[in-house]
Design a protein around this motif. Sequence first.
Motif, PDB file in Angstrom:
ATOM      1  N   ARG A 130       0.828  -1.215   0.000  1.00  0.00           N
ATOM      2  CA  ARG A 130       0.000   0.000   0.000  1.00  0.00           C
ATOM      3  C   ARG A 130       0.860   1.261   0.000  1.00  0.00           C
ATOM      4  N   ALA A 131       2.000   1.221   0.691  1.00  0.00           N
ATOM      5  CA  ALA A 131       2.917   2.372   0.659  1.00  0.00           C
ATOM      6  C   ALA A 131       3.474   2.569  -0.740  1.00  0.00           C
ATOM      7  N   ALA A 132       3.797   1.458  -1.425  1.00  0.00           N
ATOM      8  CA  ALA A 132       4.314   1.555  -2.793  1.00  0.00           C
ATOM      9  C   ALA A 132       3.254   2.151  -3.719  1.00  0.00           C
ATOM     10  N   GLU A 133       2.005   1.771  -3.511  1.00  0.00           N
ATOM     11  CA  GLU A 133       0.922   2.320  -4.339  1.00  0.00           C
ATOM     12  C   GLU A 133       0.780   3.831  -4.143  1.00  0.00           C
ATOM     13  N   LEU A 134       0.913   4.296  -2.894  1.00  0.00           N
ATOM     14  CA  LEU A 134       0.852   5.740  -2.634  1.00  0.00           C
ATOM     15  C   LEU A 134       2.014   6.459  -3.312  1.00  0.00           C
ATOM     16  N   SER A 146       2.917  10.062 -10.220  1.00  0.00           N
ATOM     17  CA  SER A 146       2.103  10.324 -11.428  1.00  0.00           C
ATOM     18  C   SER A 146       1.510  11.719 -11.439  1.00  0.00           C
ATOM     19  N   GLY A 147       1.702  12.473 -10.353  1.00  0.00           N
ATOM     20  CA  GLY A 147       1.190  13.842 -10.283  1.00  0.00           C
ATOM     21  C   GLY A 147      -0.176  13.946  -9.662  1.00  0.00           C
ATOM     22  N   ARG A 148      -0.782  12.809  -9.343  1.00  0.00           N
ATOM     23  CA  ARG A 148      -2.107  12.862  -8.718  1.00  0.00           C
ATOM     24  C   ARG A 148      -1.943  13.145  -7.220  1.00  0.00           C
ATOM     25  N   PRO A 149      -2.861  13.892  -6.655  1.00  0.00           N
ATOM     26  CA  PRO A 149      -2.727  14.241  -5.232  1.00  0.00           C
ATOM     27  C   PRO A 149      -2.976  13.038  -4.319  1.00  0.00           C
ATOM     28  N   VAL A 150      -2.210  12.965  -3.211  1.00  0.00           N
ATOM     29  CA  VAL A 150      -2.381  11.917  -2.198  1.00  0.00           C
ATOM     30  C   VAL A 150      -2.783  12.607  -0.906  1.00  0.00           C
ATOM     31  N   PRO A 151      -3.982  12.338  -0.414  1.00  0.00           N
ATOM     32  CA  PRO A 151      -4.426  13.013   0.822  1.00  0.00           C
ATOM     33  C   PRO A 151      -3.471  12.725   1.972  1.00  0.00           C
ATOM     34  N   GLY A 152      -3.192  13.752   2.758  1.00  0.00           N
ATOM     35  CA  GLY A 152      -2.273  13.578   3.880  1.00  0.00           C
ATOM     36  C   GLY A 152      -2.756  12.562   4.897  1.00  0.00           C
ATOM     37  N   TRP A 153      -4.094  12.513   5.059  1.00  0.00           N
ATOM     38  CA  TRP A 153      -4.612  11.577   6.068  1.00  0.00           C
ATOM     39  C   TRP A 153      -4.283  10.117   5.730  1.00  0.00           C
ATOM     40  N   ARG A 154      -4.154   9.833   4.385  1.00  0.00           N
ATOM     41  CA  ARG A 154      -3.832   8.453   3.996  1.00  0.00           C
ATOM     42  C   ARG A 154      -2.394   8.111   4.401  1.00  0.00           C
ATOM     43  N   ARG A 155      -1.492   9.077   4.261  1.00  0.00           N
ATOM     44  CA  ARG A 155      -0.108   8.843   4.697  1.00  0.00           C
ATOM     45  C   ARG A 155      -0.067   8.634   6.209  1.00  0.00           C
ATOM     46  N   ARG A 156      -0.793   9.513   6.933  1.00  0.00           N
ATOM     47  CA  ARG A 156      -0.776   9.414   8.392  1.00  0.00           C
ATOM     48  C   ARG A 156      -1.416   8.105   8.868  1.00  0.00           C
ATOM     49  N   ALA A 157      -2.504   7.695   8.213  1.00  0.00           N
ATOM     50  CA  ALA A 157      -3.174   6.443   8.598  1.00  0.00           C
ATOM     51  C   ALA A 157      -2.263   5.245   8.342  1.00  0.00           C
ATOM     52  N   LEU A 158      -1.532   5.307   7.209  1.00  0.00           N
ATOM     53  CA  LEU A 158      -0.630   4.199   6.892  1.00  0.00           C
ATOM     54  C   LEU A 158       0.516   4.144   7.886  1.00  0.00           C
ATOM     55  N   ALA A 159       1.042   5.310   8.252  1.00  0.00           N
ATOM     56  CA  ALA A 159       2.136   5.336   9.236  1.00  0.00           C
ATOM     57  C   ALA A 159       1.679   4.787  10.573  1.00  0.00           C
ATOM     58  N   ALA A 160       0.460   5.153  10.998  1.00  0.00           N
ATOM     59  CA  ALA A 160      -0.069   4.646  12.270  1.00  0.00           C
ATOM     60  C   ALA A 160      -0.258   3.133  12.223  1.00  0.00           C
ATOM     61  N   GLU A 161      -0.724   2.664  11.052  1.00  0.00           N
ATOM     62  CA  GLU A 161      -0.938   1.214  10.923  1.00  0.00           C
ATOM     63  C   GLU A 161       0.398   0.465  10.962  1.00  0.00           C
ATOM     64  N   LYS A 162       1.477   1.073  10.400  1.00  0.00           N
ATOM     65  CA  LYS A 162       2.795   0.441  10.459  1.00  0.00           C
ATOM     66  C   LYS A 162       3.270   0.303  11.899  1.00  0.00           C
ATOM     67  N   VAL A 163       3.016   1.360  12.692  1.00  0.00           N
ATOM     68  CA  VAL A 163       3.390   1.286  14.106  1.00  0.00           C
ATOM     69  C   VAL A 163       2.613   0.165  14.798  1.00  0.00           C
ATOM     70  N   ALA A 164       1.306   0.097  14.504  1.00  0.00           N
ATOM     71  CA  ALA A 164       0.473  -0.935  15.107  1.00  0.00           C
ATOM     72  C   ALA A 164       0.955  -2.331  14.716  1.00  0.00           C
ATOM     73  N   ALA A 165       1.344  -2.497  13.441  1.00  0.00           N
ATOM     74  CA  ALA A 165       1.825  -3.800  12.974  1.00  0.00           C
ATOM     75  C   ALA A 165       3.144  -4.166  13.652  1.00  0.00           C
ATOM     76  N   SER A 166       4.013  -3.166  13.809  1.00  0.00           N
ATOM     77  CA  SER A 166       5.300  -3.416  14.456  1.00  0.00           C
ATOM     78  C   SER A 166       5.113  -3.825  15.913  1.00  0.00           C
ATOM     79  N   VAL A 167       4.241  -3.102  16.632  1.00  0.00           N
ATOM     80  CA  VAL A 167       3.985  -3.433  18.033  1.00  0.00           C
ATOM     81  C   VAL A 167       3.352  -4.821  18.144  1.00  0.00           C
ATOM     82  N   THR A 168       2.382  -5.083  17.257  1.00  0.00           N
ATOM     83  CA  THR A 168       1.729  -6.396  17.276  1.00  0.00           C
ATOM     84  C   THR A 168       2.736  -7.514  16.990  1.00  0.00           C
ATOM     85  N   GLY A 169       3.633  -7.253  16.012  1.00  0.00           N
ATOM     86  CA  GLY A 169       4.648  -8.265  15.687  1.00  0.00           C
ATOM     87  C   GLY A 169       5.538  -8.580  16.868  1.00  0.00           C
ATOM     88  N   LYS A 170       5.939  -7.522  17.609  1.00  0.00           N
ATOM     89  CA  LYS A 170       6.791  -7.768  18.785  1.00  0.00           C
ATOM     90  C   LYS A 170       6.026  -8.545  19.856  1.00  0.00           C
TER      91      LYS A 170
END
Length: 523
Positions: free
Chosen positions: A115-119, A125-149
């Motif tokens: 999903r990060a690669a898709e963003l 490509s010049g299309r806009p990426v909403p900031g909230w999608r970046r922030r949501a993805l970053a939060a989910e990465k933290v959640a995945a890392s904590v869950t993995g540990k």
Amino acid sequence: MGFDGGAGAAASRGRVVMLVDNGVNGDSRVQKAARSAADAGWEVILLGRAPGGVPQTWRLGGAEVRLLAVADPLSRRRHEYRRVFRRGPLAYPPNGIAAHRKQAVRAWETDLRLRAAELDLTARSGRPVPGWRRRALAAEKVAASVTGKWVSFRYWQLTRGQKDRRKLAGPVDRFYTWFWETVRGDGAWRRLEPALWDWELAFGPVVDRLRPDIIHANDYKMLGVGARATLRLRAAGHPVQLVWDAHEFLPGLNPALSRGRWLRAQCAHEREHAPVADAVVTVSEALADLLQREHHLPERPTVVLNAPNAGAADATDGGPVPDLRALCGIGSDVPLLAYSGAVAPVRGVDVVVEALPALAGVHLALVSLPPGRSSTPSIDALLRRAGELGVADRVHVLPYVPHHQVAAFLSAADAAVSPLVHLPNHEIALSNKFFEYSHARLPIVVSDVRTMAETVRSTGQGEVFRAQDAADFARAARAVLADPERYRAAYDRPGLLENWTWERQAEALDRVYTRLLAPAGVG
């Protein structure tokens, strides 16, 4: 012939049912015993364990081999089905959920990377990426890392707890063992090693249906199966005799085992059933003495050595004997030491490799590869060490050959080695390989384990070195390689090799069978 026998039983000297806890292939003693007994006129049915649980039947000379499926649910102890809170209160239960959760987290992390690669591609490509999608993805990465540990921690607690419990040597386990030994005595094995019942439930009904005249139980697990079948058959009015073939001294196994429950349970099981045996046979004079003392046997066990067949025809049975030197890629002028058997730390083979730098130009053939295997962890470790010492090109790992070809195969070497370390069972052993080396007429370099060292010194067929001493091994090897004919001459002693043949040992086993059935007028 079906499981309940046939007309052949009436024409034989008696029906012998042999029991062994393996797949028969690879157990040369059991194969030779079955084949020679059938050749002597006994109806022999050999029961073993089917690899993979698929029953099989074939002929071994005149003997019939039947491999039975052995279900082993009792080999898993109750604690293996539940969490051990005392060792890992946060551990996953041992039901497979740990591997499921670990794999799920890996899948989640993989999806997040996609999903990060898709963003990133969208942004390029010049299309806009909403900031909230970046922030949501970053939060989910933290959640995945904590869950993995968290998953890894709980998985670690599970595996650590399981590893500790497998030893069955903690305070609670030692109390459990002491309690049942106090309450049940030798019967404590029923609580301490219930997996022994798996063998009984697979073999016992078959033995009962076969109604043998003699049950020949190989080693300690099959002793219990044979003894219980003997008692049941006699209670049903069928006369039967039990022969216990003790391959090793059970209390003399690796002392590390005695710290846990397994060995204590096996010894108790053996002590309970040994008195049922009508005759005991074993593999060496020293072991015969030990068994008589340990089990207060009324008569000394008959010694049936692990000797090879002497017949020249047997050596070529099944095809030509492979060329040892050709497989090693060396000529007849290259000094070659041979070792036949498994490679494991207690076998001491590492000392031979350690000595090779001091034995210039000497090669080592290890006839140690099991069928279908290209290596084993112990062989890999040995080859790594050979590489570190710069002698890897002089170490050759070869597959096993059929037991009736071993002596002829090894005879192309200049000398053979038996470098056992000091363990109670090694002190009393005259191993199968010792006799195979002898029939190959090879000088033998043996460690100073008692019985083998005494034999070699008395016959003059080789040299003895201090176990696990590479320098002393090199000294002994140089001695035999310098004058091999001096040591080979020992085999010219009248009667030496003739007594070390399976044909001679089979006569002793046949006498045991005949004596047991003589009172009933059979044989």
